[in-house]
Scaffold this motif. Structure first.
Motif, mmCIF file in Angstrom:
data_model
loop_
_atom_site.group_PDB
_atom_site.id
_atom_site.type_symbol
_atom_site.label_atom_id
_atom_site.label_comp_id
_atom_site.label_asym_id
_atom_site.label_seq_id
_atom_site.Cartn_x
_atom_site.Cartn_y
_atom_site.Cartn_z
ATOM 1 N N UNK A 322 0.822 -1.208 0.000
ATOM 2 C CA UNK A 322 0.000 0.000 0.000
ATOM 3 C C UNK A 322 0.854 1.255 0.000
ATOM 4 N N UNK A 323 2.134 1.125 0.334
ATOM 5 C CA UNK A 323 2.931 2.329 0.550
ATOM 6 C C UNK A 323 4.158 2.434 -0.339
ATOM 7 N N UNK A 324 4.317 1.537 -1.324
ATOM 8 C CA UNK A 324 5.558 1.607 -2.097
ATOM 9 C C UNK A 324 5.440 2.480 -3.346
ATOM 10 N N UNK A 325 4.226 2.999 -3.619
ATOM 11 C CA UNK A 325 4.018 3.980 -4.685
ATOM 12 C C UNK A 325 4.327 3.427 -6.080
ATOM 13 N N UNK A 326 4.332 2.095 -6.260
ATOM 14 C CA UNK A 326 4.622 1.532 -7.575
ATOM 15 C C UNK A 326 3.368 1.415 -8.431
ATOM 16 N N UNK A 327 2.228 1.558 -7.821
ATOM 17 C CA UNK A 327 0.988 1.443 -8.576
ATOM 18 C C UNK A 327 0.817 2.614 -9.537
ATOM 19 N N UNK A 328 0.083 2.338 -10.600
ATOM 20 C CA UNK A 328 -0.311 3.380 -11.534
ATOM 21 C C UNK A 328 -1.819 3.570 -11.402
#
Length: 334
Positions: A322-328
């Motif tokens: 939820x916190x690694x910011x890899x999502x687009x």
């Protein structure tokens, strides 16, 4: 702590029945320090929150405030160390705490079982005086002349509780009209100045809406100055209501900005999605401090998760955390 914050006295009489005692633990997240509140005028009083337990001067100030009276009930707003860290120390002070003192906290096994939290609650458990708090639970002070009602307000943490404090007796001579209002102990739901850290935005927004409906006349925050008074012309709504409305409007403004950004073409040439970092840079364009940028990215992700549950946005790539910011992220609908 920011230099332009209000100066707070270590002890402040908020009303005839409430005294604020500052925890004397200033910092970037605690502001001037954690506010604790002594409620009542009799020999047995109620304390809301305990500070972090690491400031000997706080306990001296608390004894000064009590003037020989003792605490027979401790109400905790939530599990963070700056609010519950002083429990064990207080329970070992017979000149401050009554032998039958009970400690009340909204039970949350997920956090209460953590080693650090369990250690802070260990003294209360050892004495067999740890109790739960239910939404709507009533605590009478001074033989019922003051009534405190628990209000479940999750969002900052899962176990977060606020408390409505109201006079429950006929008005007395010389009593200010303000004394008869609805006082709200907010914990870290709403601060006296600045904004608070949020763990889950959806329940947080619901909590703000809930306490707004209470139309409080005064906010007794976990950090920062007490919020009191009417508008400049003496009219309603109170400054307390306006602060809560401001918190809601601020979050809705950020949400609108994020939706607006997601409606633009993606900055990535090989994807339709937006990274959290790129959304944050567009929304918080004036921020340059790397530490503040990280906090802003956290806020952006909170908004995205809320919008995702509402079917407004979707994640196009699972980054595994939820916190690694890899999502687009991309917009489904406005």
């Amino acid at each position: 702590m920011q230099e332009n914050m209000s100066k707070l006295a270590p002890i402040e009489r908020v009303s005839q029945s409430i005294v604020r005692v500052l925890g004397l633990n200033p910092g970037p997240f605690t502001l001037q320090g954690t506010n604790t509140y002594v409620v009542g005028q009799g020999e047995r009083r109620t304390l809301v929150d305990t500070g972090d337990g690491a400031q000997p001067e706080y306990f001296e100030r608390l004894k000064e405030c009590l003037g020989g009276s003792r605490i027979d009930r401790i109400l905790l707003t939530h599990w963070h160390a700056d609010h519950i860290g002083g429990i064990n120390q207080l329970l070992s002070m017979p000149d401050v705490v009554a032998p039958d003192c009970a400690v009340y906290k909204n039970s949350c096994p997920e956090v209460d079982g953590r080693d650090s939290v369990a250690a802070m609650l260990s003294g209360a458990r050892a004495r067999g005086c740890l109790r739960g708090i239910a939404d709507g639970q009533v605590f009478d002070v001074d033989a019922g002349r003051v009534r405190m009602t628990a209000v479940y307000t999750p969002g900052h943490t899962d176990d977060h509780m606020g408390f409505v404090v109201q006079q429950n007796s006929p008005a007395t001579a010389g009593e200010e009209e303000e004394e008869r209002g609805v006082f709200l102990v907010t914990g870290d739901l709403v601060l006296g100045e600045g904004t608070t850290v949020v763990d889950d935005l959806s329940p947080y927004m619901r909590s703000l809406s809930r306490v707004l409906k209470l139309e409080p006349s005064m906010l007794l925050p976990g950090h920062g100055p007490v919020v009191r008074g009417s508008g400049t012309d003496g009219s309603k709504p109170s400054n307390a209501v306006r602060v809560i409305e401001g918190y809601i409007q601020h979050r809705l403004m950020r949400e609108s900005q994020i939706v607006d950004v997601l409606g633009r073409p993606s900055p990535s040439p090989d994807s339709n999605g937006w990274r959290v970092e790129d959304i944050t840079a567009a929304v918080y364009s004036s921020i340059t401090d790397p530490r503040v940028i990280v906090a802003a990215q956290h806020n952006t992700l909170l908004h995205l998760r809320k919008l995702q549950t509402e079917g407004v946005v979707r994640s196009t790539k699972d980054g595994g955390s939820r916190a690694d910011h890899k999502e687009l992220w991309e917009l489904i609908r406005k």
